[in-house]
Design a protein around this motif. Sequence first.
Motif, PDB file in Angstrom:
ATOM      1  N   ALA A 195       0.772  -1.216   0.216  1.00 62.19           N
ATOM      2  CA  ALA A 195       0.086  -0.161   0.088  1.00 62.19           C
ATOM      3  C   ALA A 195       0.684   1.172   0.062  1.00 62.19           C
ATOM      4  CB  ALA A 195      -0.798  -0.010   1.159  1.00 62.19           C
ATOM      5  N   LYS A 196       2.242   0.887   0.734  1.00 60.15           N
ATOM      6  CA  LYS A 196       3.152   2.147   0.673  1.00 60.15           C
ATOM      7  C   LYS A 196       4.233   1.788  -0.543  1.00 60.15           C
ATOM      8  CE  LYS A 196       0.795   4.705   3.701  1.00 60.15           C
ATOM      9  NZ  LYS A 196       0.612   6.250   3.309  1.00 60.15           N
ATOM     10  N   ARG A 197       3.962   1.249  -1.458  1.00 55.98           N
ATOM     11  CA  ARG A 197       4.714   0.776  -2.569  1.00 55.98           C
ATOM     12  C   ARG A 197       6.121   0.362  -2.186  1.00 55.98           C
ATOM     13  NH1 ARG A 197       0.196   1.355  -3.763  1.00 55.98           N
ATOM     14  NH2 ARG A 197      -0.614   2.727  -5.543  1.00 55.98           N
ATOM     15  N   ALA A 219       9.694   1.954  -3.298  1.00 50.54           N
ATOM     16  CA  ALA A 219       9.680   3.689  -3.457  1.00 50.54           C
ATOM     17  C   ALA A 219      10.735   4.108  -2.781  1.00 50.54           C
ATOM     18  CB  ALA A 219       8.154   3.913  -3.294  1.00 50.54           C
ATOM     19  N   GLY A 220      11.454   3.280  -2.029  1.00 47.51           N
ATOM     20  CA  GLY A 220      12.680   4.107  -1.611  1.00 47.51           C
ATOM     21  C   GLY A 220      12.416   4.387  -0.042  1.00 47.51           C
ATOM     22  N   LEU A 221      12.975   5.429   0.533  1.00 44.34           N
ATOM     23  CA  LEU A 221      12.825   6.005   1.956  1.00 44.34           C
ATOM     24  C   LEU A 221      11.176   6.447   2.143  1.00 44.34           C
ATOM     25  CD1 LEU A 221      13.998   7.165   4.696  1.00 44.34           C
ATOM     26  CD2 LEU A 221      14.247   9.268   3.269  1.00 44.34           C
ATOM     27  N   ASP A 222      10.858   6.147   3.288  1.00 40.04           N
ATOM     28  CA  ASP A 222       9.468   6.420   3.598  1.00 40.04           C
ATOM     29  C   ASP A 222       9.591   7.861   3.964  1.00 40.04           C
ATOM     30  OD1 ASP A 222       7.244   7.139   5.005  1.00 40.04           O
ATOM     31  OD2 ASP A 222       6.493   4.923   5.405  1.00 40.04           O
ATOM     32  N   LEU A 223       9.071   8.752   2.878  1.00 40.85           N
ATOM     33  CA  LEU A 223       9.227  10.223   3.181  1.00 40.85           C
ATOM     34  C   LEU A 223       8.366  10.755   4.415  1.00 40.85           C
ATOM     35  CD1 LEU A 223       9.320  11.037  -0.659  1.00 40.85           C
ATOM     36  CD2 LEU A 223      11.327  11.154   0.897  1.00 40.85           C
ATOM     37  N   THR A 268      16.453  15.962  -6.549  1.00 50.63           N
ATOM     38  CA  THR A 268      15.257  16.948  -6.639  1.00 50.63           C
ATOM     39  C   THR A 268      14.372  16.933  -5.492  1.00 50.63           C
ATOM     40  OG1 THR A 268      14.165  14.896  -7.625  1.00 50.63           O
ATOM     41  CG2 THR A 268      14.959  16.578  -9.059  1.00 50.63           C
ATOM     42  N   ARG A 269      14.461  16.160  -4.220  1.00 50.31           N
ATOM     43  CA  ARG A 269      13.826  16.393  -3.063  1.00 50.31           C
ATOM     44  C   ARG A 269      14.494  16.869  -2.157  1.00 50.31           C
ATOM     45  NH1 ARG A 269       9.469  13.943  -4.776  1.00 50.31           N
ATOM     46  NH2 ARG A 269       9.369  12.133  -5.500  1.00 50.31           N
ATOM     47  N   GLY A 270      15.941  17.587  -2.343  1.00 47.33           N
ATOM     48  CA  GLY A 270      16.649  18.330  -1.507  1.00 47.33           C
ATOM     49  C   GLY A 270      17.392  17.523  -0.580  1.00 47.33           C
TER      50      GLY A 270
HETATM   51  C1  1HE Z   1       5.092   6.804  -0.206  1.00 45.64           C
HETATM   52  C2  1HE Z   1       6.204   6.796  -0.914  1.00 45.64           C
HETATM   53  C3  1HE Z   1       7.476   7.150  -0.150  1.00 45.64           C
HETATM   54  C4  1HE Z   1       4.726   6.079  -2.277  1.00 45.64           C
HETATM   55  N1  1HE Z   1       7.577   7.559   1.004  1.00 45.64           N
HETATM   56  N2  1HE Z   1       5.112   7.245   1.215  1.00 45.64           N
HETATM   57  N3  1HE Z   1      11.034   8.253  -2.968  1.00 45.64           N
HETATM   58  C5  1HE Z   1      10.607   8.824  -3.913  1.00 45.64           C
HETATM   59  O1  1HE Z   1      10.593  10.047  -3.966  1.00 45.64           O
HETATM   60  C6  1HE Z   1       9.331   7.862  -4.550  1.00 45.64           C
HETATM   61  C7  1HE Z   1       8.088   8.580  -4.103  1.00 45.64           C
HETATM   62  N4  1HE Z   1       7.084   7.799  -4.641  1.00 45.64           N
HETATM   63  C8  1HE Z   1       6.730   7.832  -6.135  1.00 45.64           C
HETATM   64  O2  1HE Z   1       7.255   8.447  -6.780  1.00 45.64           O
HETATM   65  C9  1HE Z   1       5.471   6.846  -6.403  1.00 45.64           C
HETATM   66  O3  1HE Z   1       4.667   6.869  -5.059  1.00 45.64           O
HETATM   67  C10 1HE Z   1       5.701   5.655  -7.138  1.00 45.64           C
HETATM   68  C11 1HE Z   1       6.355   6.036  -8.492  1.00 45.64           C
HETATM   69  C12 1HE Z   1       6.673   4.942  -6.332  1.00 45.64           C
HETATM   70  C13 1HE Z   1       4.498   5.047  -7.300  1.00 45.64           C
HETATM   71  O4  1HE Z   1       3.322   5.437  -7.776  1.00 45.64           O
HETATM   72  P1  1HE Z   1       1.728   4.915  -7.584  1.00 45.64           P
HETATM   73  O5  1HE Z   1       1.080   6.090  -8.477  1.00 45.64           O
HETATM   74  O6  1HE Z   1       1.861   3.434  -7.877  1.00 45.64           O
HETATM   75  O7  1HE Z   1       1.590   5.202  -6.106  1.00 45.64           O
HETATM   76  P2  1HE Z   1       1.129   6.586  -5.371  1.00 45.64           P
HETATM   77  O8  1HE Z   1      -0.416   6.862  -5.428  1.00 45.64           O
HETATM   78  O9  1HE Z   1       1.940   7.698  -5.410  1.00 45.64           O
HETATM   79  O10 1HE Z   1       1.541   6.093  -3.850  1.00 45.64           O
HETATM   80  C14 1HE Z   1       0.435   5.257  -3.003  1.00 45.64           C
HETATM   81  C15 1HE Z   1       0.645   5.248  -1.446  1.00 45.64           C
HETATM   82  O11 1HE Z   1       2.237   5.222  -1.217  1.00 45.64           O
HETATM   83  C16 1HE Z   1       0.500   6.900  -1.149  1.00 45.64           C
HETATM   84  O12 1HE Z   1       0.102   6.954   0.174  1.00 45.64           O
HETATM   85  P3  1HE Z   1      -1.538   7.136   0.269  1.00 45.64           P
HETATM   86  O13 1HE Z   1      -1.509   6.982   1.688  1.00 45.64           O
HETATM   87  O14 1HE Z   1      -1.899   8.402  -0.270  1.00 45.64           O
HETATM   88  O15 1HE Z   1      -2.153   6.006  -0.258  1.00 45.64           O
HETATM   89  C17 1HE Z   1       2.042   7.441  -1.256  1.00 45.64           C
HETATM   90  O16 1HE Z   1       2.036   8.473  -0.452  1.00 45.64           O
HETATM   91  C18 1HE Z   1       2.476   6.301  -0.569  1.00 45.64           C
HETATM   92  N5  1HE Z   1       4.122   6.340  -1.073  1.00 45.64           N
HETATM   93  N6  1HE Z   1       5.898   6.211  -2.033  1.00 45.64           N
HETATM   94  C19 1HE Z   1       6.161   7.590   1.720  1.00 45.64           C
HETATM   95  N7  1HE Z   1       8.581   7.070  -0.791  1.00 45.64           N
HETATM   96  C20 1HE Z   1      18.424   6.170   3.007  1.00 45.64           C
HETATM   97  S1  1HE Z   1      18.385   7.666   1.885  1.00 45.64           S
HETATM   98  C21 1HE Z   1      17.282   7.086   0.667  1.00 45.64           C
HETATM   99  C22 1HE Z   1      16.661   8.213   0.140  1.00 45.64           C
HETATM  100  C23 1HE Z   1      15.346   7.997  -0.763  1.00 45.64           C
HETATM  101  O17 1HE Z   1      14.719   6.990  -1.054  1.00 45.64           O
HETATM  102  S2  1HE Z   1      14.526   9.358  -1.535  1.00 45.64           S
HETATM  103  C24 1HE Z   1      13.547   8.752  -2.533  1.00 45.64           C
HETATM  104  C25 1HE Z   1      12.031   8.702  -2.001  1.00 45.64           C
END
Ligand code: 1HE
Length: 275
Positions: A41-43, A79-83, A151-153
């Motif tokens: 649900a949180k990808r 989807a990587g780190l839980d933002l 791009t997320r800073g």
């Molecule tokens: C999340 C996350 C997340 C989804 N943290 N909640 N990662 C990112 O910047 C990627 C962010 N995610 C996305 O770009 C998209 O969600 C996806 C391309 C992965 C998938 O898209 P989609 O259309 O299938 O799903 P969605 O509708 O965007 O997301 C479904 C739910 O998952 C939604 O929550 P809801 O409560 O509204 O249903 C989203 O908020 C949630 N969700 N991705 C938290 N990442 C050790 S340093 C590492 C640094 C990083 O990894 S930075 C990169 C973070």
Amino acid sequence: MTPPNAAAAASPALPASLAALDLLRIEARGAVLHVRLNRPAKRNAINDVLVEQLHTAFASLPDGIRAVVLSGEGEHFCAGLDLSELQERDVAEAILHSRAWHAAFEKIQFGPVPVIAVLHGAVVGGGLEIAVAAHIRVAERSAFYGLPEGTRGIFVGGGGAARIPRLIGAARMADMMLTGRVHDAEEGHRIGLSQYLVDDGAGLAKAFELASRIASNAPLSNFAILQALPRIADMAPSDGLFVEALMSSIASGDPAAKSRIRDFLEGKAAKVKKA
Ligand code: 1HE
């Protein structure tokens, strides 16, 4: 994603400590352990609990397990780190957070057995960082790779800066981070993010096929490939050659090597065949 039929060998029982990890779904299939990220649900976004559970899982693989297949439940690998957990951390906490990811992913890369990741959908940010800690990546055509940190800073913090340039070069990684460039599965495969590219839905079968093959290798050979190879690759060539000589003499002195070579010489082992 449904795995193929169980491998022939009996499956070792899962210890209760692994069965209790609720953000993972873990199943033994013969000598292969299937570990699924299980927050669809949180990808499969990685929160602190999931990091801790990954650490526990890879630090306590059951006896008898010879390879691990790592995949993600739902439409995306990860989807990587839980933002949503990022907001509240100060600098000192952020350092410890990153170090916790490092510790967990080190258990994947430098654990006792090879890990094969099956990639589909989003493989982004920390999702790509966990994927590159595995030894083999099988990508389905739906996979796409991004590093939105730039791009997320923020910056990568799960080992990506050390591991990703070793696969695709620092220039490609910088491009992904600076511009937000996303590579599709074909492009990712071409630049070295995956070693195998398969049709959608075929990733697990391919991974299990590879895992069974890997599990039948002599354990000391697999140990050398996992532990010595990446270290030698990071050494100055003259140091690397010295360590290589030590490692190869240890491996070839093992009874498993001697019997495998004898089998070949007696016509009992497979020849190397053109693919
Ligand atoms: C999340 C996350 C997340 C989804 N943290 N909640 N990662 C990112 O910047 C990627 C962010 N995610 C996305 O770009 C998209 O969600 C996806 C391309 C992965 C998938 O898209 P989609 O259309 O299938 O799903 P969605 O509708 O965007 O997301 C479904 C739910 O998952 C939604 O929550 P809801 O409560 O509204 O249903 C989203 O908020 C949630 N969700 N991705 C938290 N990442 C050790 S340093 C590492 C640094 C990083 O990894 S930075 C990169 C973070």
